[in-house]
Design a protein around this motif. Structure first.
Motif, PDB file in Angstrom:
ATOM      1  N   ALA A 130     -21.049  46.650 -11.327  1.00 18.33           N
ATOM      2  CA  ALA A 130     -19.852  46.871 -10.509  1.00 18.33           C
ATOM      3  C   ALA A 130     -19.021  45.593 -10.388  1.00 18.33           C
ATOM      4  O   ALA A 130     -17.797  45.617 -10.599  1.00 18.33           O
ATOM      5  CB  ALA A 130     -20.267  47.369  -9.124  1.00 18.33           C
ATOM      6  N   GLY A 131     -19.670  44.489 -10.065  1.00 13.67           N
ATOM      7  CA  GLY A 131     -18.935  43.234  -9.928  1.00 13.67           C
ATOM      8  C   GLY A 131     -18.353  42.751 -11.242  1.00 13.67           C
ATOM      9  O   GLY A 131     -17.215  42.266 -11.300  1.00 13.67           O
ATOM     10  N   HIS A 132     -19.131  42.888 -12.341  1.00 15.64           N
ATOM     11  CA  HIS A 132     -18.632  42.469 -13.645  1.00 15.64           C
ATOM     12  C   HIS A 132     -17.450  43.330 -14.081  1.00 15.64           C
ATOM     13  O   HIS A 132     -16.503  42.830 -14.700  1.00 15.64           O
ATOM     14  CB  HIS A 132     -19.751  42.558 -14.692  1.00 15.64           C
ATOM     15  N   LEU A 133     -17.510  44.606 -13.764  1.00 16.52           N
ATOM     16  CA  LEU A 133     -16.407  45.498 -14.119  1.00 16.52           C
ATOM     17  C   LEU A 133     -15.142  45.141 -13.353  1.00 16.52           C
ATOM     18  O   LEU A 133     -14.033  45.131 -13.913  1.00 16.52           O
ATOM     19  CB  LEU A 133     -16.807  46.943 -13.832  1.00 16.52           C
ATOM     20  N   LEU A 134     -15.289  44.799 -12.074  1.00 17.63           N
ATOM     21  CA  LEU A 134     -14.128  44.411 -11.268  1.00 17.63           C
ATOM     22  C   LEU A 134     -13.528  43.108 -11.780  1.00 17.63           C
ATOM     23  O   LEU A 134     -12.295  42.964 -11.862  1.00 17.63           O
ATOM     24  CB  LEU A 134     -14.553  44.275  -9.803  1.00 17.63           C
ATOM     25  N   MET A 135     -14.377  42.147 -12.148  1.00 17.53           N
ATOM     26  CA  MET A 135     -13.874  40.887 -12.693  1.00 17.53           C
ATOM     27  C   MET A 135     -13.176  41.097 -14.038  1.00 17.53           C
ATOM     28  O   MET A 135     -12.169  40.443 -14.342  1.00 17.53           O
ATOM     29  CB  MET A 135     -15.043  39.903 -12.852  1.00 17.53           C
ATOM     30  N   THR A 136     -13.701  42.034 -14.859  1.00 19.49           N
ATOM     31  CA  THR A 136     -13.054  42.345 -16.135  1.00 19.49           C
ATOM     32  C   THR A 136     -11.692  42.985 -15.920  1.00 19.49           C
ATOM     33  O   THR A 136     -10.716  42.660 -16.618  1.00 19.49           O
ATOM     34  CB  THR A 136     -13.956  43.282 -16.956  1.00 19.49           C
ATOM     35  N   LEU A 137     -11.610  43.904 -14.954  1.00 18.24           N
ATOM     36  CA  LEU A 137     -10.338  44.560 -14.666  1.00 18.24           C
ATOM     37  C   LEU A 137      -9.290  43.554 -14.199  1.00 18.24           C
ATOM     38  O   LEU A 137      -8.137  43.578 -14.646  1.00 18.24           O
ATOM     39  CB  LEU A 137     -10.540  45.641 -13.601  1.00 18.24           C
TER      40      LEU A 137
END
Length: 223
Positions: free
Chosen positions: A166-173
């Protein structure tokens, strides 16, 4: 080029050989040196953390599990290393994949269940019916407790993988929006990314601790 957003979490994104999983064993390169180098502040802090974890796991497991604390300390260290390595650029976060988390959770849970049902059958049967349950509700409680026991490895694996992804996806976005936003908002985006990185560092520690503690609690129920 990524086909979709989730391709960054795909362990088969390399061209010829899937080297993404090599990040799982990178921690083995750094660990042996701590036994040969002169003790530093970082190694002293790590040893204090391990001693604190040993005392806590010893309290959770009780006197019946001699040496069992080393299993969960090693589990904590492995997950913590992989969580932190995933925060570096171009390193695949192996703990964000269900293959990795289920590999850790399922054998542990299965070994606890086999040991408990073979050696402490009466104790395991008593766990299926909580104390003070009315006789009319006993069949339903047995079904509920059995289902909750069976899904334990799945909940352990999904909790760790979902929190890491979840956190990695938010940082990627947020990172992908950098080239498209006005230059006046770049500093705000950079500040947000730094805050998210600090948050992900805390999540990496917390999730490894939660995984190890819950595993130790599951093992204490079978003794």
């Amino acid at each position: 080029m990524m086909a979709n957003l989730f391709s960054s979490f795909d362990p088969s994104t390399s061209l010829y050989v899937p080297l993404n999983w090599s990040s799982t064993i990178l921690c083995m390169i750094f660990i042996p040196y701590s036994f040969w180098l002169i003790p530093t502040r970082s190694s002293s802090v790590w040893k204090k953390i391990l001693i604190t974890l040993h005392k806590e796991f010893k309290t959770l497991l009780g006197p019946g599990m001699l040496g069992g604390t080393f299993i969960f300390i090693s589990l904590f260290s492995l997950i913590l290393y992989n969580n932190f390595l995933g925060l570096f650029p171009y390193i695949f976060t192996s703990t964000s994949h269900l293959v990795m988390t289920l590999t850790l959770a399922l054998p542990l849970w299965l070994s606890f269940m086999i040991y408990g049902w073979i050696n402490n059958t009466t104790h395991m049967l008593a766990h299926l019916v909580p104390q003070g349950t009315p006789p009319l509700l006993m069949p339903f409680m047995v079904c509920i407790e059995t289902i909750s026991n069976i899904i334990r490895p799945g909940t352990l694996a999904v909790r760790l993988a979902a929190n890491m992804i979840a956190g990695h996806l938010l940082m990627t976005l947020l990172g992908n929006t950098g080239p498209t936003i006005p230059s006046s908002l770049l500093m705000m985006l950079l500040f947000t990314q730094i805050l998210l990185l600090i948050l992900e560092s805390a999540v990496a520690i917390i999730q490894s601790y939660v995984f190890a503690v819950l595993s130790s609690l599951y093992s204490s129920e079978v003794t």
